[in-house]
Design an enzyme around this catalytic site. Structure first.
Site, PDB file in Angstrom:
ATOM      1  N   ASP A   1       2.435  -0.001   9.297  1.00 34.93           N
ATOM      2  CA  ASP A   1       3.394   0.564  10.250  1.00 34.93           C
ATOM      3  C   ASP A   1       4.813   0.035  10.042  1.00 34.93           C
ATOM      4  O   ASP A   1       5.750   0.512  10.683  1.00 34.93           O
ATOM      5  CB  ASP A   1       2.926   0.278  11.684  1.00 34.93           C
ATOM      6  CG  ASP A   1       1.634   1.040  12.001  1.00 34.93           C
ATOM      7  OD1 ASP A   1       1.392   2.102  11.387  1.00 34.93           O
ATOM      8  OD2 ASP A   1       0.858   0.565  12.850  1.00 34.93           O
TER       9      ASP A   1
ATOM     10  N   LYS B   1      -0.650  -2.846  20.721  1.00 34.40           N
ATOM     11  CA  LYS B   1      -1.205  -1.519  21.008  1.00 34.40           C
ATOM     12  C   LYS B   1      -2.654  -1.427  20.523  1.00 34.40           C
ATOM     13  O   LYS B   1      -3.520  -0.957  21.257  1.00 34.40           O
ATOM     14  CB  LYS B   1      -0.323  -0.465  20.325  1.00 34.40           C
ATOM     15  CG  LYS B   1      -0.697   0.970  20.614  1.00 34.40           C
ATOM     16  CD  LYS B   1       0.494   1.892  20.439  1.00 34.40           C
ATOM     17  CE  LYS B   1       0.760   2.268  18.996  1.00 34.40           C
ATOM     18  NZ  LYS B   1      -0.231   3.171  18.407  1.00 34.40           N
TER      19      LYS B   1
HETATM   20  C1  S3P Z   1      -4.241   1.396  13.927  1.00 37.84           C
HETATM   21  C2  S3P Z   1      -4.482   1.433  12.587  1.00 37.84           C
HETATM   22  C3  S3P Z   1      -3.529   1.970  11.612  1.00 37.84           C
HETATM   23  C4  S3P Z   1      -2.118   2.021  12.188  1.00 37.84           C
HETATM   24  C5  S3P Z   1      -2.068   2.589  13.584  1.00 37.84           C
HETATM   25  C6  S3P Z   1      -2.964   1.795  14.516  1.00 37.84           C
HETATM   26  C7  S3P Z   1      -5.334   0.927  14.804  1.00 37.84           C
HETATM   27  O1  S3P Z   1      -3.950   3.270  11.283  1.00 37.84           O
HETATM   28  O2  S3P Z   1      -1.273   2.770  11.345  1.00 37.84           O
HETATM   29  O3  S3P Z   1      -0.742   2.554  14.069  1.00 37.84           O
HETATM   30  O4  S3P Z   1      -5.091   0.626  15.980  1.00 37.84           O
HETATM   31  O5  S3P Z   1      -6.447   0.860  14.309  1.00 37.84           O
HETATM   32  P1  S3P Z   1      -5.083   3.504  10.166  1.00 37.84           P
HETATM   33  O6  S3P Z   1      -6.257   2.693  10.528  1.00 37.84           O
HETATM   34  O7  S3P Z   1      -5.411   4.961  10.185  1.00 37.84           O
HETATM   35  O8  S3P Z   1      -4.416   3.074   8.898  1.00 37.84           O
END
Ligand code: S3P
Length: 424
Positions: free
Chosen positions: A311, A21
């Site tokens: 996550d 993702k």
């Molecule tokens: C993500 C970073 C994480 C993660 C999220 C996706 C990303 O969040 O929890 O599901 O794609 O950069 P944070 O950067 O806010 O920790």
């Protein structure tokens, strides 16, 4: 209500997890800056990704989706005629804010009820230091955000919270700002954007947890293929670890060192997990993994471990209920600001299932092993909580029911199909 207990005895087989993702979001955003077009192969097509695609379509990009290929047709970004709806996706809202801060037009970003509760000051503050005109609700804390994009200048900024979303927003802004932007991290977070830009020939200097970005000729065009998402693969890996006589092979999963904290924790817990192959493609590590039923022991997780498994904490808490000893997770307050308050959500659900679990302000303490029992659990409308409970149901002694599971379309629309394919 949906019944989660399906009488699954063991996990056996092979899966190709859904595509990553984080990488798919970043590829779409980078691709939207490429004025001669961009192609993303094996993209994740999920609700969060469609939020990014639809925002960029509103910003004038012609984006075509054919199967799991996303093709961003050439052309420039222009002002949208309405509000940009980021849905449930924090990555969409925060990264897009970084990109739009430098575009010479007005934008408004909004999202669903969950996204409207998530912190945005963390991007407003540094973008303002770069010269952006950006405002949010409640003293710039929350969506909707409005921006009048335009001239930005570089800054030297240390991230107060470990967040790849904030880092990535600043990299995107820095690419379009005047002068050098330096972003410093205390704990390194996922570095997919840095790797992708370097793969596409953008000069970024990444050393000692700091990134130097200089304005440069944009990426003209490009093509990347997205590997599997380790955070999604983690659900079936966990089921295979816990259920007796299980054997699962996971093909083509991203094995970027900033994302494999969960695998390292499984290893510390004593899981029987092997790397069958490892290669580098499109500047990302990709692995085939094999996992078998394992006897687990407790583990300690602290703040410096969190970004690489942020996550996967709900799953680690579940695994800890089946492990011998006291598992302590601390330094994880960020989980309270995800799609729901994940520390509280997992505490509520595991408690209902009879686990010995204590909620801390910044973590969880779990004593195992416990035979989990049937219960009515809640998704909190959060995809990762719903899938964690589906895995929990496989080791529960009674029936497990969940309020709803529609939210798993956010990151893993084929979850049930994959789950049933390897369940016996
Ligand atoms: C993500 C970073 C994480 C993660 C999220 C996706 C990303 O969040 O929890 O599901 O794609 O950069 P944070 O950067 O806010 O920790």
């Amino acid at each position: 209500m949906k019944k989660l207990s399906l009488g699954i005895k063991r996990i056996e087989g092979e899966i190709i997890p859904p595509s990553d993702k984080s990488i798919t979001h970043r590829a779409i955003l980078v691709g939207s800056l490429a004025n001669k077009g961009f192609r993303i192969k094996r993209a994740l097509i999920s609700a969060d990704i469609l939020s990014t695609v639809n925002c960029l379509r509103s910003l004038g990009k012609d984006i075509r989706i054919e199967g799991c290929e996303i093709h961003i047709i050439k052309g420039n970004l222009r002002e949208a005629s309405g509000i940009l709806d980021c849905g449930n996706s924090g990555t969409t809202a925060r990264l897009l804010a970084g990109l739009l801060a430098a575009q010479p037009f007005y934008s408004v970003l909004d999202g669903d009820d969950s996204l409207r509760r998530r912190p945005m000051k963390r991007i407003v503050e540094p973008l303002r230091l770069m010269g952006a005109q950006i405002f949010g609700r409640q003293d710039d804390s929350f969506l909707p955000l409005s921006l009048r994009g335009g001239y930005l200048h570089g800054v030297d900024y240390e991230l107060p919270v470990a967040s790849s979303q904030v880092k990535s927003a600043l990299i995107l802004a820095g690419l379009l700002a005047e002068g050098t932007t330096i972003i410093r991290e205390k704990i390194k977070t996922r570095d997919h954007l840095e790797r992708m830009l370097q793969y596409l020939g953008v000069e970024l200097n990444c050393e000692n947890n700091s990134i130097r970005v200089r304005p440069q000729e944009k990426v003209d065009s490009g093509e990347i293929t997205v590997p599997g998402d380790i955070s999604s693969a983690a659900f079936l890996i966990s089921a295979a670890v816990m259920l007796p006589n299980s054997h699962l092979v996971i093909r083509r999963v991203n094995f970027n060192p900033t994302r494999i904290g969960f695998i390292k924790v499984l290893d510390k817990m004593g899981a029987r997990l092997s790397i069958l192959s490892l290669e580098n493609k499109f500047n990302e590590e990709i692995a085939d993994l094999e996992v078998k039923t394992s006897e687990l022991k407790a583990v300690e997780i602290e703040a410096s471990d969190i970004p690489s498994l942020v996550d996967e904490i709900p799953l680690i808490a579940l695994l800890a209920t089946q492990a011998h000893g006291l598992t302590k997770i601390t330094g994880a307050k960020e989980l309270r600001y995800k799609e729901c308050d994940r520390l509280h959500a997992i505490w509520v659900n595991l408690k209902r299932m009879g686990a010995k679990v204590v909620e801390l302000e910044d973590g969880l303490v779990i004593e195992g092993p416990t035979k989990l029992k049937g219960a009515k659990v809640e998704s909190f409308n959060d995809h990762r909580i719903a899938m964690t409970m589906a895995v929990a149901a496989t080791v529960a002694g009674g029936e497990v029911w969940i309020d709803q599971d529609d939210c798993l379309k956010i990151s893993y629309p084929d979850f049930w199909e994959h789950f049933m394919a390897v369940s016996h």
